[in-house]
Design a protein around this motif. Structure first.
Motif, PDB file in Angstrom:
ATOM      1  N   GLN A  66     119.547 -37.871 -28.571  1.00 49.28           N
ATOM      2  CA  GLN A  66     119.726 -39.316 -28.642  1.00 49.28           C
ATOM      3  C   GLN A  66     121.186 -39.664 -28.943  1.00 49.28           C
ATOM      4  O   GLN A  66     121.772 -40.537 -28.316  1.00 49.28           O
ATOM      5  CB  GLN A  66     118.801 -39.882 -29.740  1.00 49.28           C
ATOM      6  CG  GLN A  66     118.919 -41.369 -29.979  1.00 49.28           C
ATOM      7  CD  GLN A  66     118.525 -42.196 -28.753  1.00 49.28           C
ATOM      8  OE1 GLN A  66     117.805 -41.719 -27.876  1.00 49.28           O
ATOM      9  NE2 GLN A  66     119.042 -43.411 -28.671  1.00 49.28           N
ATOM     10  N   SER A  67     121.763 -38.908 -29.895  1.00 48.78           N
ATOM     11  CA  SER A  67     123.146 -39.207 -30.261  1.00 48.78           C
ATOM     12  C   SER A  67     124.099 -38.844 -29.126  1.00 48.78           C
ATOM     13  O   SER A  67     125.125 -39.496 -28.940  1.00 48.78           O
ATOM     14  CB  SER A  67     123.529 -38.492 -31.548  1.00 48.78           C
ATOM     15  OG  SER A  67     123.626 -37.120 -31.333  1.00 48.78           O
ATOM     16  N   SER A  77     119.415 -49.304 -25.596  1.00 49.91           N
ATOM     17  CA  SER A  77     119.217 -48.400 -26.744  1.00 49.91           C
ATOM     18  C   SER A  77     120.510 -48.155 -27.517  1.00 49.91           C
ATOM     19  O   SER A  77     120.512 -47.476 -28.530  1.00 49.91           O
ATOM     20  CB  SER A  77     118.672 -47.051 -26.264  1.00 49.91           C
ATOM     21  OG  SER A  77     119.709 -46.329 -25.609  1.00 49.91           O
ATOM     22  N   ARG A  78     121.583 -48.704 -27.021  1.00 49.00           N
ATOM     23  CA  ARG A  78     122.876 -48.502 -27.676  1.00 49.00           C
ATOM     24  C   ARG A  78     122.826 -49.002 -29.121  1.00 49.00           C
ATOM     25  O   ARG A  78     122.419 -50.128 -29.393  1.00 49.00           O
ATOM     26  CB  ARG A  78     123.959 -49.266 -26.918  1.00 49.00           C
ATOM     27  CG  ARG A  78     125.350 -49.029 -27.414  1.00 49.00           C
ATOM     28  CD  ARG A  78     126.296 -49.890 -26.607  1.00 49.00           C
ATOM     29  NE  ARG A  78     127.653 -49.777 -27.083  1.00 49.00           N
ATOM     30  CZ  ARG A  78     128.602 -50.656 -26.824  1.00 49.00           C
ATOM     31  NH1 ARG A  78     128.326 -51.709 -26.071  1.00 49.00           N
ATOM     32  NH2 ARG A  78     129.817 -50.483 -27.264  1.00 49.00           N
ATOM     33  N   THR A  79     123.213 -48.137 -30.019  1.00 48.47           N
ATOM     34  CA  THR A  79     123.154 -48.507 -31.433  1.00 48.47           C
ATOM     35  C   THR A  79     124.511 -49.046 -31.901  1.00 48.47           C
ATOM     36  O   THR A  79     125.510 -48.873 -31.217  1.00 48.47           O
ATOM     37  CB  THR A  79     122.789 -47.297 -32.316  1.00 48.47           C
ATOM     38  OG1 THR A  79     123.722 -46.255 -32.035  1.00 48.47           O
ATOM     39  CG2 THR A  79     121.382 -46.836 -32.053  1.00 48.47           C
ATOM     40  N   GLN A 126     126.417 -35.937 -36.682  1.00 48.04           N
ATOM     41  CA  GLN A 126     125.128 -36.070 -36.021  1.00 48.04           C
ATOM     42  C   GLN A 126     124.606 -34.741 -35.485  1.00 48.04           C
ATOM     43  O   GLN A 126     123.422 -34.567 -35.312  1.00 48.04           O
ATOM     44  CB  GLN A 126     125.246 -37.082 -34.881  1.00 48.04           C
ATOM     45  CG  GLN A 126     125.356 -38.507 -35.408  1.00 48.04           C
ATOM     46  CD  GLN A 126     125.785 -39.498 -34.360  1.00 48.04           C
ATOM     47  OE1 GLN A 126     126.151 -39.105 -33.259  1.00 48.04           O
ATOM     48  NE2 GLN A 126     125.781 -40.767 -34.707  1.00 48.04           N
ATOM     49  N   GLN A 149     124.087 -41.642 -26.889  1.00 54.29           N
ATOM     50  CA  GLN A 149     124.882 -42.729 -27.481  1.00 54.29           C
ATOM     51  C   GLN A 149     126.379 -42.478 -27.323  1.00 54.29           C
ATOM     52  O   GLN A 149     127.137 -43.376 -26.970  1.00 54.29           O
ATOM     53  CB  GLN A 149     124.562 -42.858 -28.981  1.00 54.29           C
ATOM     54  CG  GLN A 149     123.204 -43.446 -29.280  1.00 54.29           C
ATOM     55  CD  GLN A 149     123.081 -44.878 -28.793  1.00 54.29           C
ATOM     56  OE1 GLN A 149     124.008 -45.662 -28.933  1.00 54.29           O
ATOM     57  NE2 GLN A 149     121.957 -45.215 -28.190  1.00 54.29           N
ATOM     58  N   GLU A 194     117.126 -36.001 -32.108  1.00 50.31           N
ATOM     59  CA  GLU A 194     118.154 -36.932 -32.576  1.00 50.31           C
ATOM     60  C   GLU A 194     119.511 -36.576 -31.984  1.00 50.31           C
ATOM     61  O   GLU A 194     120.330 -37.447 -31.718  1.00 50.31           O
ATOM     62  CB  GLU A 194     118.216 -36.921 -34.104  1.00 50.31           C
ATOM     63  CG  GLU A 194     117.006 -37.587 -34.736  1.00 50.31           C
ATOM     64  CD  GLU A 194     116.996 -37.448 -36.241  1.00 50.31           C
ATOM     65  OE1 GLU A 194     117.787 -36.656 -36.776  1.00 50.31           O
ATOM     66  OE2 GLU A 194     116.164 -38.126 -36.856  1.00 50.31           O
ATOM     67  N   GLU A 218     126.813 -49.730 -35.649  1.00 49.96           N
ATOM     68  CA  GLU A 218     126.908 -49.645 -37.104  1.00 49.96           C
ATOM     69  C   GLU A 218     126.709 -51.040 -37.682  1.00 49.96           C
ATOM     70  O   GLU A 218     127.353 -51.994 -37.218  1.00 49.96           O
ATOM     71  CB  GLU A 218     128.287 -49.147 -37.529  1.00 49.96           C
ATOM     72  CG  GLU A 218     128.486 -47.664 -37.430  1.00 49.96           C
ATOM     73  CD  GLU A 218     129.895 -47.284 -37.840  1.00 49.96           C
ATOM     74  OE1 GLU A 218     130.102 -46.979 -39.019  1.00 49.96           O
ATOM     75  OE2 GLU A 218     130.781 -47.322 -36.974  1.00 49.96           O
TER      76      GLU A 218
END
Lengths: 97, 196
Positions: B120-121, A13-15, B110, B124, B117, A17
């Motif tokens: 989620q962030s 799930s790592r995003t 964020q 991340q 979200e 840019e």
């Protein structure tokens, strides 16, 4: 196994840019001047050598006089040297034309 | 001519790049810049830096295409992968301290979003932090094997270790990330040491 699945899910799930939309075109354009300068140099070379030998001769004379002036040699007084140059250039022009 | 070049494989295009064919170079860049951006990004984790790495790598190739040796069976992408990775690692080493604190702005932005979200962030951010704390070889092992899905032999070759060592690096990388995520309450550990 469950642990790995959970961790892998998080890792997946790592995003990231996204890159700029013009990244590729920026790189391509940055690379272009190198090629342009090469082709420009080639064209100048071709112009002098193949298309305009008379102009090339005059340019050589000007460069020669400039070198003489810079080196403190009075070219105008040395008439025999100058006439030698001019006769050599005329001969080269005849041969090329 | 362009269509004909488009149908060529990377290695054949490199033959034209060696002759300063700009069109062949353009096709290679169009074909692979995004992929190599991802590779660089996963090391430095900054868009601008990752783009600079990809740009510098390609321009280096354009200026000195003879660095590509057309050996039998050599793959352009594997070879260029190594160039981009080395450049990214070099930058990562030089900027490690700066890069380690680079998420502060992202978090501030964020934190204004919805609760889910935010969660989620946070995951991340914790994940990025965990990955940033990995030793260099573990980071490469994770990027090449997990994210790039590269063959183990090829990945081991790029990192400069044997395949067995690569497997241990990957395992330790995941273990380190897991521990970091547990410490940050992103995942929970049950009494038997397993994630709930």
């Amino acid at each position: 196994m469950m642990q790995d699945n959970e961790l892998d899910r998080i890792l997946t799930s790592r995003t990231m840019e996204a890159p700029s939309s013009n990244l590729a075109s920026r790189i391509i354009n940055q690379a272009r001047p190198h090629q342009k300068s090469v082709s420009l140099l080639t064209k100048v070379q071709e112009l002098f050598v193949f298309d305009m030998p008379a102009l090339a001769s005059v340019a050589c004379l000007v460069i020669g006089i400039a070198i003489g002036v810079i080196s403190n040699v009075d070219v105008t007084e040395n008439t025999s040297l100058l006439s030698d140059w001019l006769s050599l250039i005329s001969y080269e022009e005849e041969m090329m034309l | 001519m362009v269509n004909a070049l488009n149908n060529l494989d990377d290695e054949s295009l490199m033959g034209y790049v060696k002759q300063h064919n700009h069109q062949a170079f353009s096709i290679l860049v169009e074909r692979h810049s995004k992929r190599f951006y991802a590779i660089a990004y996963r090391v430095v984790m900054q868009q601008q830096l990752a783009e600079d790495i990809v740009q510098d790598s390609f321009l280096k190739l354009w200026d000195k295409p003879t660095i590509w040796k057309d050996k039998k069976g050599a793959k352009f992408t594997s070879w260029f992968h190594r160039i981009v990775t080395n450049m990214a690692i070099d930058l990562y080493r030089r900027n490690k301290k700066i890069l380690a604190f680079d998420n502060s702005d992202d978090f501030a932005t964020q934190s204004e979003t919805q609760l889910s979200e935010i969660e989620q962030s946070q995951t991340q951010i914790a994940l990025d932090e965990a990955i940033k704390t990995l030793p260099e070889k573990q980071l490469l092992a994770l990027n090449l094997c997990f994210y790039e899905d590269m063959a183990r032999e090829e990945a081991a070759n790029i990192i400069g270790v044997k395949t067995g060592a690569l497997n241990s690096l990957l395992m330790r990388a995941k273990e380190n990330i897991r521990e970091h995520l547990i410490r940050n309450d992103i995942i929970k550990e049950d009494v038997e040491g397993k994630i709930a």
